[in-house]
Every structure is written in structure tokens, then in C-alpha cells.
Write a protein that holds these residues in place. Structure first.
Motif, mmCIF file in Angstrom:
data_model
loop_
_atom_site.group_PDB
_atom_site.id
_atom_site.type_symbol
_atom_site.label_atom_id
_atom_site.label_comp_id
_atom_site.label_asym_id
_atom_site.label_seq_id
_atom_site.Cartn_x
_atom_site.Cartn_y
_atom_site.Cartn_z
ATOM 1 N N TYR A 20 0.851 -1.336 0.157
ATOM 2 C CA TYR A 20 0.020 0.146 0.264
ATOM 3 C C TYR A 20 0.947 1.271 -0.194
ATOM 4 N N LYS A 21 0.810 2.366 -1.283
ATOM 5 C CA LYS A 21 1.769 2.991 -1.592
ATOM 6 C C LYS A 21 0.694 4.269 -1.008
ATOM 7 N N ILE A 22 1.435 5.492 -0.854
ATOM 8 C CA ILE A 22 0.957 6.729 -0.218
ATOM 9 C C ILE A 22 2.347 7.998 -0.998
ATOM 10 N N SER A 23 1.926 8.095 -1.841
ATOM 11 C CA SER A 23 2.937 9.285 -2.513
ATOM 12 C C SER A 23 2.978 10.951 -2.692
ATOM 13 N N ASN A 24 1.433 11.446 -2.471
ATOM 14 C CA ASN A 24 1.338 12.645 -2.063
ATOM 15 C C ASN A 24 1.509 12.762 -0.854
ATOM 16 N N ILE A 25 2.786 12.564 0.432
ATOM 17 C CA ILE A 25 2.378 13.352 1.852
ATOM 18 C C ILE A 25 1.855 14.265 1.929
ATOM 19 N N GLU A 26 0.774 14.742 2.996
ATOM 20 C CA GLU A 26 0.645 15.785 3.754
ATOM 21 C C GLU A 26 1.185 16.125 4.848
ATOM 22 N N ARG A 27 2.804 16.563 5.495
ATOM 23 C CA ARG A 27 2.736 17.051 6.403
ATOM 24 C C ARG A 27 3.646 18.647 5.768
ATOM 25 N N ASN A 28 3.226 19.037 7.001
ATOM 26 C CA ASN A 28 3.593 20.685 6.697
ATOM 27 C C ASN A 28 5.424 20.912 6.941
ATOM 28 N N SER A 29 6.167 19.879 6.738
ATOM 29 C CA SER A 29 7.535 19.865 7.196
ATOM 30 C C SER A 29 8.441 19.377 6.026
ATOM 31 N N ASN A 30 6.818 18.386 5.239
ATOM 32 C CA ASN A 30 7.966 18.010 4.032
ATOM 33 C C ASN A 30 8.773 16.859 4.714
ATOM 34 N N ASP A 31 9.297 16.501 5.606
ATOM 35 C CA ASP A 31 10.059 15.406 5.607
ATOM 36 C C ASP A 31 10.114 13.783 5.433
ATOM 37 N N ILE A 32 9.002 13.916 4.908
ATOM 38 C CA ILE A 32 8.418 12.536 4.697
ATOM 39 C C ILE A 32 8.148 12.873 2.837
ATOM 40 N N ILE A 33 9.345 11.442 1.816
ATOM 41 C CA ILE A 33 8.868 11.784 0.705
ATOM 42 C C ILE A 33 7.911 10.974 0.592
ATOM 43 N N ARG A 34 7.570 9.254 0.676
ATOM 44 C CA ARG A 34 6.613 8.640 0.370
ATOM 45 C C ARG A 34 6.476 7.411 1.340
ATOM 46 N N VAL A 35 5.528 7.036 2.059
ATOM 47 C CA VAL A 35 5.235 6.583 2.874
ATOM 48 C C VAL A 35 4.304 4.154 1.901
ATOM 49 N N GLU A 36 5.134 3.618 2.410
ATOM 50 C CA GLU A 36 5.246 2.168 1.786
ATOM 51 C C GLU A 36 4.510 0.902 2.965
ATOM 52 N N MET A 37 3.576 0.467 3.119
ATOM 53 C CA MET A 37 3.257 -0.322 3.265
ATOM 54 C C MET A 37 3.388 -1.798 3.364
ATOM 55 N N TYR A 38 4.130 -2.722 3.949
ATOM 56 C CA TYR A 38 4.007 -4.168 3.510
ATOM 57 C C TYR A 38 3.355 -4.809 4.315
ATOM 58 N N LEU A 39 1.998 -5.594 3.211
ATOM 59 C CA LEU A 39 0.696 -6.033 3.794
ATOM 60 C C LEU A 39 0.399 -7.432 3.991
ATOM 61 N N ASP A 40 0.224 -8.434 5.677
ATOM 62 C CA ASP A 40 -0.038 -9.349 4.467
ATOM 63 C C ASP A 40 -1.456 -9.303 3.992
ATOM 64 N N PRO A 41 -1.130 -10.572 2.670
ATOM 65 C CA PRO A 41 -1.906 -10.704 1.385
ATOM 66 C C PRO A 41 -3.261 -11.407 2.624
ATOM 67 N N ILE A 42 -3.287 -12.195 3.164
ATOM 68 C CA ILE A 42 -4.314 -12.487 4.041
ATOM 69 C C ILE A 42 -5.286 -11.603 4.711
ATOM 70 N N ASN A 43 -5.202 -10.913 5.522
ATOM 71 C CA ASN A 43 -5.764 -10.190 6.444
ATOM 72 C C ASN A 43 -5.942 -8.602 6.360
ATOM 73 N N ARG A 44 -4.729 -8.884 5.931
ATOM 74 C CA ARG A 44 -4.265 -7.128 5.300
ATOM 75 C C ARG A 44 -3.495 -6.037 6.479
ATOM 76 N N ASN A 45 -2.960 -6.805 7.656
ATOM 77 C CA ASN A 45 -2.282 -6.539 8.717
ATOM 78 C C ASN A 45 -1.050 -5.663 8.614
ATOM 79 N N ILE A 46 -0.776 -4.566 8.543
ATOM 80 C CA ILE A 46 0.879 -4.300 8.590
ATOM 81 C C ILE A 46 1.765 -4.529 8.911
#
Length: 188
Positions: free
Chosen positions: A94-120
Motif C-alpha cells: 500500500y503506497k502513499i506518494s503525496n504526503i501531507e506534512r507541513n515540514s515536507n520531511d517524508i517523501i513517501r510511505v509504503e506499507m507491506y501487508l499480510d496478503p490474507i488479513n491485510r495487517n501491516i
């Protein structure tokens, strides 16, 4: 603390189980408890995600995971709304590419999920250079005993059933390459 001592935030919405197509849900979600829908908890937490310092955010993320397994989609919305899911039967990212942070310190976020239950399983924060990781390690070590912290070229926080991995932007990784590299380090 990020949410634990903030009485204005009802964090129940973070822990709603994700809906997985083709899987019957017999979890303990209480569909009658929608108290978080009548207050502004979502908006208040979104503001904390966008306005907090990087250290406060990471401490808050650890606090969220200690409270339980958050819903990947809801947690992702706290970072931004430009999301994409990639996956197959072995992995879901699960990828988030347009991060909404005032400090612009994070460029992108990715979450690798369990394919069965979608836990992070792994939460990757790709950050601008310059965050004080030694200070962050000190803060986390003081607050949380059951959390393992590894500081190499990346900063890895390992809890009971999750990892938060903070990496720089010096190299663009292919999906899975960063995770495989890290898992190789941990297993050796």
C-alpha cells in the motif's frame, strides 16, 4: 503522548478491521460502536500527523502499533490521500506518494501487508536527510521497553508484530527490494 493521553481523540477508528474481499469477518468489531463518527477524532489526528515534528510522529506511530494493529487504509489516510495498492497472492504493498506534512520531511510511505488479513507487517517511511535518528532512538528507548531499535544505514523499529523502517532517499528501491534487503540483515 500522541493519542494515548489526548482525550479529544477517540482512536477506535484506527483499529477497525480492513475489509478483505472473499474473507468472512467474524472479528470483534462492534458495529454499534460508531462513537468516533460523531466527533472530530479523525480530523484531530490528521492535524497531528501533518503538524507534528518527525520525532513526535514516529513516537506516535509506535504508540499506535502498541495499541493494536491499525487499519492500513485508515493509517494511510493520515499521511495523505494519493494512494495505490499493488499486490499478488504473496505480497500486498500500500503506497502513499503525496504526503501531507507541513515540514515536507517524508517523501513517501509504503506499507507491506499480510496478503490474507491485510495487517501491516512493515511500515516504510522514506524521509529527507537530516532527521536526528540518535535522539529519536534515545526517546523511543526511554518510552518503550518492548521495542527493538536498530540504527544502521536505515532506522528500524521492531515491535511484536510490526516493523517501522525509516530510510533516506539516496536510492530508489524497487518494490520489495528494500524489504528483502532488510529481512536479509535481520536474519543473518
Amino acid at each position: 503522548m500522541f493519542i494515548k493521553n489526548d482525550e479529544s481523540i477517540n482512536a477506535k477508528f484506527l483499529y477497525r478491521k480492513p475489509v478483505v474481499i472473499g474473507v468472512l469477518d467474524d472479528s470483534d468489531n462492534d458495529f454499534n460502536d460508531m462513537s468516533w463518527m460523531v466527533d472530530n477524532s479523525w480530523e484531530l489526528l490528521k492535524v497531528k500527523f501533518s503538524e507534528s515534528t518527525f520525532q513526535e510522529l514516529v513516537v506516535g506511530l509506535v504508540e499506535i502499533f502498541i495499541g493494536g494493529q491499525p487499519n492500513y487504509s485508515t493509517l494511510g489516510e493520515m499521511f495523505g490521500n494519493d494512494t495505490k495498492v499493488e499486490g499478488d497472492v504473496e505480497k500486498v504493498v500500500y503506497k502513499i506518494s503525496n504526503i501531507e506534512r507541513n515540514s515536507n520531511d517524508i517523501i513517501r510511505v509504503e506499507m507491506y501487508l499480510d496478503p490474507i488479513n491485510r495487517n501491516i507487517k512493515d511500515l516504510f517511511l522514506y524521509v529527507q536527510e537530516g532527521s536526528d535518528k540518535l535522539k529519536l532512538k534515545e526517546i523511543l528507548s526511554e518510552k518503550y521497553e518492548g521495542v527493538s531499535i536498530e540504527l544502521n544505514s536505515e532506522f528500524i523499529i521492531t515491535g511484536k508484530d510490526y516493523r517501522i523502517i525509516i530510510g533516506g532517499t539516496t536510492k530508489a528501491f524497487e518494490p520489495g527490494e528494500f524489504a528483502n534487503k532488510q529481512k536479509g540483515k535481520i536474519l543473518k
